[in-house]
Design a protein around this motif. Structure first.
Motif, mmCIF file in Angstrom:
data_model
loop_
_atom_site.group_PDB
_atom_site.id
_atom_site.type_symbol
_atom_site.label_atom_id
_atom_site.label_comp_id
_atom_site.label_asym_id
_atom_site.label_seq_id
_atom_site.Cartn_x
_atom_site.Cartn_y
_atom_site.Cartn_z
ATOM 1 N N ASP A 15 19.159 32.281 37.177
ATOM 2 C CA ASP A 15 17.844 32.915 37.041
ATOM 3 C C ASP A 15 17.909 34.145 36.133
ATOM 4 N N LEU A 16 18.959 34.940 36.285
ATOM 5 C CA LEU A 16 19.106 36.131 35.446
ATOM 6 C C LEU A 16 19.332 35.754 33.984
ATOM 7 N N ILE A 17 20.144 34.749 33.760
ATOM 8 C CA ILE A 17 20.392 34.284 32.381
ATOM 9 C C ILE A 17 19.106 33.768 31.754
ATOM 10 N N ASP A 18 18.356 32.964 32.502
ATOM 11 C CA ASP A 18 17.101 32.437 31.958
ATOM 12 C C ASP A 18 16.083 33.554 31.722
ATOM 13 N N ALA A 19 16.011 34.515 32.644
ATOM 14 C CA ALA A 19 15.083 35.636 32.467
ATOM 15 C C ALA A 19 15.457 36.452 31.238
ATOM 16 N N GLY A 20 16.756 36.701 31.053
ATOM 17 C CA GLY A 20 17.200 37.433 29.869
ATOM 18 C C GLY A 20 16.869 36.678 28.597
ATOM 19 N N GLY A 21 17.090 35.379 28.608
ATOM 20 C CA GLY A 21 16.779 34.561 27.445
ATOM 21 C C GLY A 21 15.299 34.573 27.112
ATOM 22 N N ARG A 22 14.472 34.500 28.136
ATOM 23 C CA ARG A 22 13.012 34.498 27.886
ATOM 24 C C ARG A 22 12.530 35.848 27.357
ATOM 25 N N LEU A 23 13.065 36.927 27.919
ATOM 26 C CA LEU A 23 12.695 38.248 27.398
ATOM 27 C C LEU A 23 13.101 38.382 25.931
ATOM 28 N N LEU A 24 14.301 37.952 25.616
ATOM 29 C CA LEU A 24 14.786 38.041 24.248
ATOM 30 C C LEU A 24 13.939 37.184 23.312
ATOM 31 N N ALA A 30 14.702 44.528 21.911
ATOM 32 C CA ALA A 30 14.342 45.806 22.547
ATOM 33 C C ALA A 30 13.890 45.602 23.995
ATOM 34 N N ALA A 31 13.365 44.421 24.305
ATOM 35 C CA ALA A 31 12.885 44.142 25.660
ATOM 36 C C ALA A 31 14.003 43.755 26.613
ATOM 37 N N LEU A 32 15.158 43.437 26.077
ATOM 38 C CA LEU A 32 16.255 42.947 26.904
ATOM 39 C C LEU A 32 17.002 44.124 27.531
ATOM 40 N N SER A 33 16.644 44.437 28.752
ATOM 41 C CA SER A 33 17.317 45.497 29.505
ATOM 42 C C SER A 33 17.653 44.964 30.885
ATOM 43 N N THR A 34 18.653 45.562 31.499
ATOM 44 C CA THR A 34 19.024 45.111 32.848
ATOM 45 C C THR A 34 17.867 45.310 33.816
ATOM 46 N N ARG A 35 17.106 46.371 33.639
ATOM 47 C CA ARG A 35 15.957 46.631 34.521
ATOM 48 C C ARG A 35 14.903 45.536 34.385
ATOM 49 N N VAL A 37 15.261 42.464 33.210
ATOM 50 C CA VAL A 37 15.795 41.186 33.682
ATOM 51 C C VAL A 37 15.769 41.141 35.197
ATOM 52 N N ALA A 38 16.172 42.223 35.834
ATOM 53 C CA ALA A 38 16.157 42.273 37.299
ATOM 54 C C ALA A 38 14.728 42.137 37.823
ATOM 55 N N GLN A 39 13.788 42.843 37.212
ATOM 56 C CA GLN A 39 12.390 42.750 37.642
ATOM 57 C C GLN A 39 11.859 41.328 37.513
ATOM 58 N N ALA A 40 12.215 40.664 36.427
ATOM 59 C CA ALA A 40 11.717 39.307 36.184
ATOM 60 C C ALA A 40 12.218 38.313 37.223
ATOM 61 N N THR A 41 13.335 38.617 37.856
ATOM 62 C CA THR A 41 13.894 37.696 38.861
ATOM 63 C C THR A 41 13.705 38.207 40.276
ATOM 64 N N GLY A 42 13.039 39.343 40.437
ATOM 65 C CA GLY A 42 12.790 39.879 41.763
ATOM 66 C C GLY A 42 14.048 40.383 42.456
ATOM 67 N N THR A 43 14.977 40.921 41.673
ATOM 68 C CA THR A 43 16.211 41.448 42.249
ATOM 69 C C THR A 43 16.441 42.859 41.711
ATOM 70 N N SER A 44 17.590 43.427 41.998
ATOM 71 C CA SER A 44 17.899 44.780 41.558
ATOM 72 C C SER A 44 18.853 44.745 40.361
ATOM 73 N N ASN A 101 15.750 24.423 26.589
ATOM 74 C CA ASN A 101 16.298 25.787 26.640
ATOM 75 C C ASN A 101 15.976 26.581 25.372
ATOM 76 N N PRO A 102 14.714 26.622 24.976
ATOM 77 C CA PRO A 102 14.397 27.318 23.720
ATOM 78 C C PRO A 102 14.724 28.810 23.791
ATOM 79 N N HIS A 103 14.708 29.353 24.992
ATOM 80 C CA HIS A 103 14.973 30.777 25.181
ATOM 81 C C HIS A 103 16.449 31.137 24.964
ATOM 82 N N LEU A 104 17.336 30.137 24.954
ATOM 83 C CA LEU A 104 18.750 30.389 24.686
ATOM 84 C C LEU A 104 19.163 29.915 23.291
ATOM 85 N N TYR A 105 18.348 29.071 22.686
ATOM 86 C CA TYR A 105 18.729 28.403 21.438
ATOM 87 C C TYR A 105 19.000 29.392 20.303
#
Length: 196
Positions: A15-24, A30-35, A37-44, A101-105
């Motif tokens: 989930d974190l990998i996919d969230a990071g890929g989608r943000l990117l 510039a949007a790719l931050s740990t904060r 990514v965590a928010q997008a997956t409902g975690t810390s 997986n367009p968000h990782l391509y």
């Protein structure tokens, strides 16, 4: 609170990998931050740091995961007695994986995160996808389907065509799904005729 099972960690990692890929893909590096990514997956952010070490570790795992998914797509292609059909099936698997997986391509094949450079270890890990293509080309050469005697050279040509077509399709430049599929078929038919 009970300790999460291993499967829960695997799901969270994905989930974190996919969230990071989608943000990117959607908003740029510039949007790719740990904060975010965590928010997008409902975690810390602690979960991101625990699983990946830092943002650079997350980007590295996003890159490798893209190729792991491609390797799995290639591994699912059955090997038959028709080497050319098998090679074309790898092309279909490549395209299907890119569309799934367009968000990782783009991270796999471009440098949307300028400071990211794959480490040699990652390069060795992802090599299996190209090796699978070379092996399929070698079968075509051995069967006399292709006149070109160098499977690596054939694999480079096919890989370049597949990458170009995927990049265009993901940007909507090949029309709808049926039109894009027709472009793929015509391009590969022309290239395989030329190789023969």
């Amino acid at each position: 609170m009970p300790r999460p099972r291993k499967r829960d960690y695997d799901d969270l990692r994905r989930d974190l990998i996919d969230a990071g890929g989608r943000l990117l893909a959607d908003e740029g590096p510039a949007a790719l931050s740990t904060r975010r990514v965590a928010q997008a997956t409902g975690t810390s952010t602690t979960a991101v740091y625990s699983l990946f070490g830092d943002k650079a570790g997350l980007v590295r795992e996003m890159f490798v995961e893209g190729f792991d998914r491609l390797a799995a797509a290639f591994a699912a292609v059955p090997r038959t007695g028709d080497p050319l059909a098998d090679l074309l099936a790898l092309g279909d698997a490549y395209r299907a994986n890119a569309l799934a997986n367009p968000h990782l391509y783009e991270l796999m094949f471009a440098r949307p995160v300028p400071e990211f450079r794959p480490a040699p270890e990652a390069g060795r890990r992802i090599r299996s996808t190209f090796d699978a293509l070379v092996a399929a080309c070698a079968r075509c050469v051995e069967a006399g389907v292709f006149a070109e005697a160098d499977p690596d050279a054939v694999a480079v040509q096919l890989n370049a065509m597949a990458h170009g077509l995927c990049s265009l399709e993901l940007r909507g430049a090949l029309g709808d799904a049926a039109e894009a599929r027709a472009h793929w078929r015509r391009a590969f038919a022309a290239l395989t005729r030329g190789l023969a």
